[in-house]
Enzyme design. Sequence first.
Site, PDB file in Angstrom:
ATOM      1  N   ASP A 178       3.551  39.031 -19.666  1.00 39.18           N
ATOM      2  CA  ASP A 178       2.628  39.955 -19.031  1.00 39.18           C
ATOM      3  C   ASP A 178       2.196  40.997 -20.072  1.00 39.18           C
ATOM      4  O   ASP A 178       1.806  40.640 -21.177  1.00 39.18           O
ATOM      5  CB  ASP A 178       3.277  40.596 -17.792  1.00 39.18           C
ATOM      6  CG  ASP A 178       2.302  41.381 -16.939  1.00 39.18           C
ATOM      7  OD1 ASP A 178       1.587  40.779 -16.134  1.00 39.18           O
ATOM      8  OD2 ASP A 178       2.248  42.622 -17.104  1.00 39.18           O
ATOM      9  N   TYR A 308      -2.884  50.304 -17.874  1.00 38.73           N
ATOM     10  CA  TYR A 308      -4.053  49.438 -17.721  1.00 38.73           C
ATOM     11  C   TYR A 308      -5.311  50.150 -18.212  1.00 38.73           C
ATOM     12  O   TYR A 308      -6.174  49.535 -18.850  1.00 38.73           O
ATOM     13  CB  TYR A 308      -4.220  49.032 -16.254  1.00 38.73           C
ATOM     14  CG  TYR A 308      -3.345  47.880 -15.846  1.00 38.73           C
ATOM     15  CD1 TYR A 308      -3.827  46.582 -15.820  1.00 38.73           C
ATOM     16  CD2 TYR A 308      -2.014  48.088 -15.498  1.00 38.73           C
ATOM     17  CE1 TYR A 308      -3.023  45.517 -15.450  1.00 38.73           C
ATOM     18  CE2 TYR A 308      -1.198  47.041 -15.128  1.00 38.73           C
ATOM     19  CZ  TYR A 308      -1.702  45.757 -15.110  1.00 38.73           C
ATOM     20  OH  TYR A 308      -0.896  44.708 -14.749  1.00 38.73           O
ATOM     21  N   HIS A 359       5.330  33.736 -12.905  1.00 38.54           N
ATOM     22  CA  HIS A 359       5.019  34.802 -13.856  1.00 38.54           C
ATOM     23  C   HIS A 359       6.256  35.596 -14.267  1.00 38.54           C
ATOM     24  O   HIS A 359       6.319  36.109 -15.378  1.00 38.54           O
ATOM     25  CB  HIS A 359       3.981  35.729 -13.220  1.00 38.54           C
ATOM     26  CG  HIS A 359       3.322  36.657 -14.175  1.00 38.54           C
ATOM     27  ND1 HIS A 359       2.571  36.219 -15.243  1.00 38.54           N
ATOM     28  CD2 HIS A 359       3.292  38.017 -14.233  1.00 38.54           C
ATOM     29  CE1 HIS A 359       2.098  37.264 -15.916  1.00 38.54           C
ATOM     30  NE2 HIS A 359       2.527  38.357 -15.324  1.00 38.54           N
TER      31      HIS A 359
END
Length: 383
Positions: A178, A308, A359
């Site tokens: 990730d 982000y 994930h």
Amino acid sequence: MAIERFHIHIADEVLDDLKYRLHHTRWPDTLDNPGWERGTELSYLKSLVTYWKDHYDWRKHESELNSMSQFICHMDGMDVHYVHERGKGTNPLPLILTHGWPDSYLRYHKVIPLLTDPASYGGDPEDAFDVIVPSLPGFGFSSRPKYPGVNNSRVAEMWAALMTEQLGYSKFAAAGGDMGSGVTRYLAANYPEVLYGIHLTDIGIIRDLLAATDLTQLSEEELHYRDNASAWIAQEGGYMSIQSTRPQTLAYGLSDSPAGVAGWLLEKFRSWSDCNGDLEQKFSKDELITHIMMYWVTNTIGSAAHMYYENTHSLPPLSRIEVPTGLALFQADVLLPPEEWAKRNLNITRWTKLPRGGHFTALEEPELFAEDIRAFFRPYRTT
């Protein structure tokens, strides 16, 4: 810069406040039997909150977490929290593991003993690692950044300094998934001289394939990826759009509601894992709540979202990676990369397709993850 031992102890006042908020959650309305199609299912979240307030024991989990050797390193005006467990083989290879979102350093807690002490789990003691697992800035027990620009590239710079200047390793291995995949790739691009190699479980959203205008230059696999990625972003990417544009606005609501934090995170654990729609097929209630607690008790749900924003607005371009790279693809992960693109942009020396897992690889399938890490780095122990 200085290093101090770290011991988790959340104040009683924080836990009492949490219990009060859980008891006084104001629930929204929903359609009859909507399932998970519109987001986290109300009935499931209510049941989890009931368990959280009535049965979950933070002190028990806090004690278990404190069984790991944890430290704080003061770097560039921030405190970086990390686990540092020494390997039990004759010549352990230093390995830094970097997590992502919506997890935490706990992404790797199951694999730490498998990597530090493989002989106790049926492995070869010569495969042992010294394992270092930091918390990203703004996550968990690391400081929240007070200035802009703390992105994957900046974190890679901090990790290089942590491993070489602070911990004294002249060369080390690195792995991540990730956001941790991005940090690890920037480590390889900017500090190749200190790395044996890097191991990844994904390479994120490949923006240059989405932005390509001459589609005749793309392979069939790359065109397929482009279609899948566009559809995935349209259906699943709302969280990413919000966190990369208005993280502060989001933070007000989530910082005030533990049920809100749970709802925001659980949807991703369900949709991104290999759980066949049943979260507790892969994660226990206690495990899920402990991950949520990493954000709640540290009040970092907002600062984590800011990562982000930084990666969207301040991240420099990434050059081709020449450091030897292993890529382990778990079959239920999101947006598996096209092999042609990966080999053009990274020096792929091991490409593994694993039969299970999503994930959250090291949490879902710790044995498969640990074995692939051992196999990839095995040749570099003699260099």
